[in-house]
Motif scaffolding. Structure first.
Motif, PDB file in Angstrom:
ATOM      1  N   THR A 259      -6.269  -9.270  -1.310  1.00  0.00           N
ATOM      2  CA  THR A 259      -5.504  -8.521  -2.325  1.00  0.00           C
ATOM      3  C   THR A 259      -6.276  -6.975  -1.312  1.00  0.00           C
ATOM      4  OG1 THR A 259      -8.527  -8.968  -4.070  1.00  0.00           O
ATOM      5  CG2 THR A 259      -5.513  -9.963  -4.085  1.00  0.00           C
TER       6      THR A 259
ATOM      7  N   TYR B 283      -4.167  -6.568   1.097  1.00  0.00           N
ATOM      8  CA  TYR B 283      -2.363  -6.238   0.270  1.00  0.00           C
ATOM      9  C   TYR B 283      -2.918  -5.023   0.260  1.00  0.00           C
ATOM     10  CZ  TYR B 283       0.993  -5.188  -3.021  1.00  0.00           C
ATOM     11  OH  TYR B 283       2.003  -5.493  -3.592  1.00  0.00           O
ATOM     12  N   TYR B 284      -3.630  -3.474  -0.186  1.00  0.00           N
ATOM     13  CA  TYR B 284      -3.920  -2.719  -0.307  1.00  0.00           C
ATOM     14  C   TYR B 284      -3.894  -1.725   0.934  1.00  0.00           C
ATOM     15  CZ  TYR B 284      -4.535  -2.899  -5.615  1.00  0.00           C
ATOM     16  OH  TYR B 284      -4.167  -4.111  -7.507  1.00  0.00           O
TER      17      TYR B 284
ATOM     18  N   LEU C  25      -5.398  -8.846  -7.264  1.00  0.00           N
ATOM     19  CA  LEU C  25      -5.345  -7.984  -7.846  1.00  0.00           C
ATOM     20  C   LEU C  25      -5.906  -6.964  -8.780  1.00  0.00           C
ATOM     21  CD1 LEU C  25      -3.555  -6.479  -4.801  1.00  0.00           C
ATOM     22  CD2 LEU C  25      -1.345  -6.779  -6.282  1.00  0.00           C
TER      23      LEU C  25
END
Length: 259
Positions: free
Chosen positions: A104, A107-108, A74
């Motif tokens: 990741t 995720y953003y 991340l």
């Protein structure tokens, strides 16, 4: 909320270690305005996951971290991933039913989608599910927990197949190929993404340009099912024609630090 606060502290501890190589209990206690006992518990949990090594009075960065550890990935090229996520978020409308994988970059993307209304999100990513749990209808795919990526993986991630087609699917990758499509290094990760991708009408790959030449073994979405690649300005010019010939759009974004 306590779990979220703990996770945010862990992320900041790892960020500090990435910059300074060593952190102290005293400094962390002051930074977060919490007791040294709580900080020691945080460091103990991170050490159990092999993300740092505890030493007297604090912790140091370890060179033996799990390469796939979600928290470390991340932090890698975070601004680039955020720029890619912002571009991908433009495709999502209120009320859409979408798929997000455990990457990741997704995720953003989940961060960008928290203000959307009426979303249905099917995901094998526990961190993305946690982010969207209070603002969207979140469905977890099922499967076996993979702690290093906080994901559910394996061949039994079959909900999307039973639940009907999703509009858009967004996927991180280990590598991309105009001949083989989107690829993963892990067979179990590839199996989970393959089933999730098969339930989507349109599939978009989200990745930073360092993935272009990486080694991977397991295709999970073939070229003829990819609608677009969303990457950064480092994606090589010479690679674009082959993707365009396969009718895959290449979006290249520039990372700009956000205030």
């Amino acid at each position: 909320m306590a779990g979220t606060a703990s996770y945010e502290r862990e992320m900041e501890i790892l960020r500090l270690l990435d910059v300074e190589s060593r952190v102290s209990v005293t400094e962390l206690s002051s930074r977060f305005s919490i007791s040294p006992v709580t900080i020691r518990k945080d460091l103990e949990m991170l050490e159990r996951r092999r993300l740092l090594r505890r030493v007297r009075g604090g912790a140091v960065r370890t060179e033996h971290s799990d390469e796939g550890a979600f928290e470390l990935r991340l932090l890698h090229r975070a601004e680039v991933k955020r720029a890619i996520a912002r571009e991908a978020a433009r495709l999502v409308r209120d009320g859409d039913a979408i798929a997000l994988d455990c990457s990741t970059t997704c995720y953003y993307l989940a961060e960008q989608l928290r203000d959307r209304q009426g979303l249905v999100v099917v995901t094998n990513g526990l961190r993305a599910a946690e982010l969207l749990g209070s603002s969207a209808t979140v469905v977890l795919t099922g499967g076996t927990l993979r702690p290093s990526s906080w994901s559910l993986v394996g061949d039994d991630t079959d909900f999307p197949v039973r639940g009907g087609p999703l509009g858009l699917g967004f996927f991180g990758v280990r590598s991309v190929s105009p001949a083989h499509g989107l690829l993963e290094l892990s067979n179990e990760e590839g199996a989970a993404k393959r089933r999730l991708g098969a339930a989507c009408r349109k599939v978009y790959a989200l990745f930073d340009s360092s993935k272009v030449s990486r080694f991977a073994m397991y295709p999970f979405v073939p070229v003829d099912r990819i609608s677009g690649l969303i990457t950064d300005a480092g994606f090589p010019d010479e690679a674009v024609p082959a993707w365009r010939a396969a009718d895959v759009t290449v979006h290249r974004v520039t990372a700009v630090p956000q205030d």
